[in-house]
Write an enzyme that holds these catalytic residues in place. Sequence first.
Site, PDB file in Angstrom:
ATOM      1  N   CYS A   1       0.859  -1.176   0.000  1.00 26.99           N
ATOM      2  CA  CYS A   1       0.000   0.000   0.000  1.00 26.99           C
ATOM      3  C   CYS A   1       0.901   1.233   0.000  1.00 26.99           C
ATOM      4  O   CYS A   1       1.668   1.446   0.936  1.00 26.99           O
ATOM      5  CB  CYS A   1      -0.876  -0.009   1.240  1.00 26.99           C
ATOM      6  SG  CYS A   1      -1.871   1.458   1.371  1.00 26.99           S
TER       7      CYS A   1
ATOM      8  N   HIS B   1      -2.638  -4.049 -10.643  1.00 28.34           N
ATOM      9  CA  HIS B   1      -3.314  -2.845 -11.131  1.00 28.34           C
ATOM     10  C   HIS B   1      -3.651  -2.989 -12.603  1.00 28.34           C
ATOM     11  O   HIS B   1      -2.857  -3.520 -13.384  1.00 28.34           O
ATOM     12  CB  HIS B   1      -2.414  -1.616 -10.971  1.00 28.34           C
ATOM     13  CG  HIS B   1      -2.174  -1.263  -9.543  1.00 28.34           C
ATOM     14  ND1 HIS B   1      -2.991  -0.413  -8.838  1.00 28.34           N
ATOM     15  CD2 HIS B   1      -1.227  -1.683  -8.677  1.00 28.34           C
ATOM     16  CE1 HIS B   1      -2.549  -0.307  -7.595  1.00 28.34           C
ATOM     17  NE2 HIS B   1      -1.476  -1.080  -7.464  1.00 28.34           N
TER      18      HIS B   1
ATOM     19  N   GLU C   1     -10.410   0.687  -5.686  1.00 28.25           N
ATOM     20  CA  GLU C   1      -9.468  -0.191  -4.971  1.00 28.25           C
ATOM     21  C   GLU C   1     -10.046  -1.565  -4.707  1.00 28.25           C
ATOM     22  O   GLU C   1     -11.153  -1.678  -4.163  1.00 28.25           O
ATOM     23  CB  GLU C   1      -9.116   0.432  -3.620  1.00 28.25           C
ATOM     24  CG  GLU C   1      -7.882   1.268  -3.655  1.00 28.25           C
ATOM     25  CD  GLU C   1      -7.397   1.598  -2.251  1.00 28.25           C
ATOM     26  OE1 GLU C   1      -7.313   0.705  -1.392  1.00 28.25           O
ATOM     27  OE2 GLU C   1      -7.117   2.777  -2.027  1.00 28.25           O
TER      28      GLU C   1
ATOM     29  N   CYS D   1      -4.467   6.539  -4.298  1.00 27.50           N
ATOM     30  CA  CYS D   1      -3.854   5.213  -4.276  1.00 27.50           C
ATOM     31  C   CYS D   1      -2.397   5.374  -4.699  1.00 27.50           C
ATOM     32  O   CYS D   1      -2.115   5.771  -5.832  1.00 27.50           O
ATOM     33  CB  CYS D   1      -4.609   4.310  -5.240  1.00 27.50           C
ATOM     34  SG  CYS D   1      -3.879   2.702  -5.421  1.00 27.50           S
TER      35      CYS D   1
ATOM     36  N   GLY E   1      -1.269   2.733  -7.093  1.00 23.56           N
ATOM     37  CA  GLY E   1      -2.005   3.010  -8.336  1.00 23.56           C
ATOM     38  C   GLY E   1      -1.402   4.174  -9.101  1.00 23.56           C
ATOM     39  O   GLY E   1      -1.375   4.168 -10.342  1.00 23.56           O
TER      40      GLY E   1
HETATM   41  C1  ZDR Z   1      -4.311   1.612  -3.235  1.00 22.00           C
HETATM   42  C2  ZDR Z   1      -3.563   1.587  -1.973  1.00 22.00           C
HETATM   43  N1  ZDR Z   1      -4.349   2.251  -0.981  1.00 22.00           N
HETATM   44  C3  ZDR Z   1      -2.236   2.332  -2.118  1.00 22.00           C
HETATM   45  O1  ZDR Z   1      -2.116   3.488  -1.656  1.00 22.00           O
HETATM   46  O2  ZDR Z   1      -1.319   1.792  -2.719  1.00 22.00           O
HETATM   47  C4  ZDR Z   1      -3.285   0.138  -1.654  1.00 22.00           C
HETATM   48  C5  ZDR Z   1      -4.326  -0.568  -0.811  1.00 22.00           C
HETATM   49  C6  ZDR Z   1      -4.395  -2.018  -1.147  1.00 22.00           C
HETATM   50  C7  ZDR Z   1      -5.285  -2.283  -2.320  1.00 22.00           C
HETATM   51  N2  ZDR Z   1      -6.666  -2.073  -1.989  1.00 22.00           N
HETATM   52  C8  ZDR Z   1      -5.072  -3.732  -2.752  1.00 22.00           C
HETATM   53  O3  ZDR Z   1      -4.095  -3.980  -3.475  1.00 22.00           O
HETATM   54  O4  ZDR Z   1      -5.850  -4.640  -2.386  1.00 22.00           O
END
Ligand code: ZDR
Length: 284
Positions: A74, A166, A215, A224, A227
């Site tokens: 994350c 992603h 997400e 994100c 992301g």
């Molecule tokens: C998108 C995210 N909050 C970030 O900042 O990188 C990551 C959270 C995890 C995401 N929901 C997943 O890969 O399951």
Amino acid sequence: MTLSFTKWQGCGNDFVLVDARTTGLPNDAAALSERVCNRHYGVGADGLIFVLPSDKADFRMRIFNTDGSEAEMCGNGIRCFARLVYDAGMTEKDCFTVETGAGILKPRIIKEGNKVTGIEVDMGEPVLEAKQIPVEGFGERRVVAEDIEVLGKKYKATCVSMGNPHCVVFVGDVNDVEMDRVGPAFERHTWFPRRTNTEFVVIRDRTHLRMRVWERGAAVTLACGTGACASLVASVLNGRADRKAEVELDGGRLMIEWKEDNHIYMTGPAEKIFSGVFEEEEHC
Ligand code: ZDR
């Protein structure tokens, strides 16, 4: 059951952080994440993050989504994690190592005088082979501008793993995308055996991207980090951006650079909102 925590946000992507260095990960971490992250019955957050000891790095980070699933990584969370361990004096170093599901990553605290002004993270190398992301049906090939049909509409998808999967699609206007309807359909599309995060990206110019995210395991969030990295990589692979660009998210901005050594650097804010104790009574 009581759980001491601090609540953090990075570009509006918010997390509950728990220092579990001595207690270890709770047995029910997945179910606990659903209850803690709930915005009506819990603290409210996009994820629950644990600070743990590591035998390979200075710290280990584990993150659970609001649906209880565990994510490998994350990006916004690791900036919050880095600032917490630094501010709380768990380390004296301003550059340290964190073991994650995406390998050992290196955050660096950026300061002006004594004031922390941001966090830079060496996010490691992007993974582009379909099988490793994972994306079904492309073998070891890269998935760049491939046709994908979602809810009867065709998009060009570029897929990247930053430790977590992603799928990046370029659109004309991010506000035209019905995120709540289209996002879950991407997340559970047959291409993605471990589901996927999905980024809808507009190229403003070669150094400015606009991005909205659905997400995996959560929903639409304000930002994100992984992301934003995946979007920059996808934009470069499609010849549409330079290797360093600012990514504008609903909740703020991140600077992303894909350096020549293939590592991606993400720079952005991390702020503490409050600290508290989550107290749960036995249900009668
Ligand atoms: C998108 C995210 N909050 C970030 O900042 O990188 C990551 C959270 C995890 C995401 N929901 C997943 O890969 O399951």
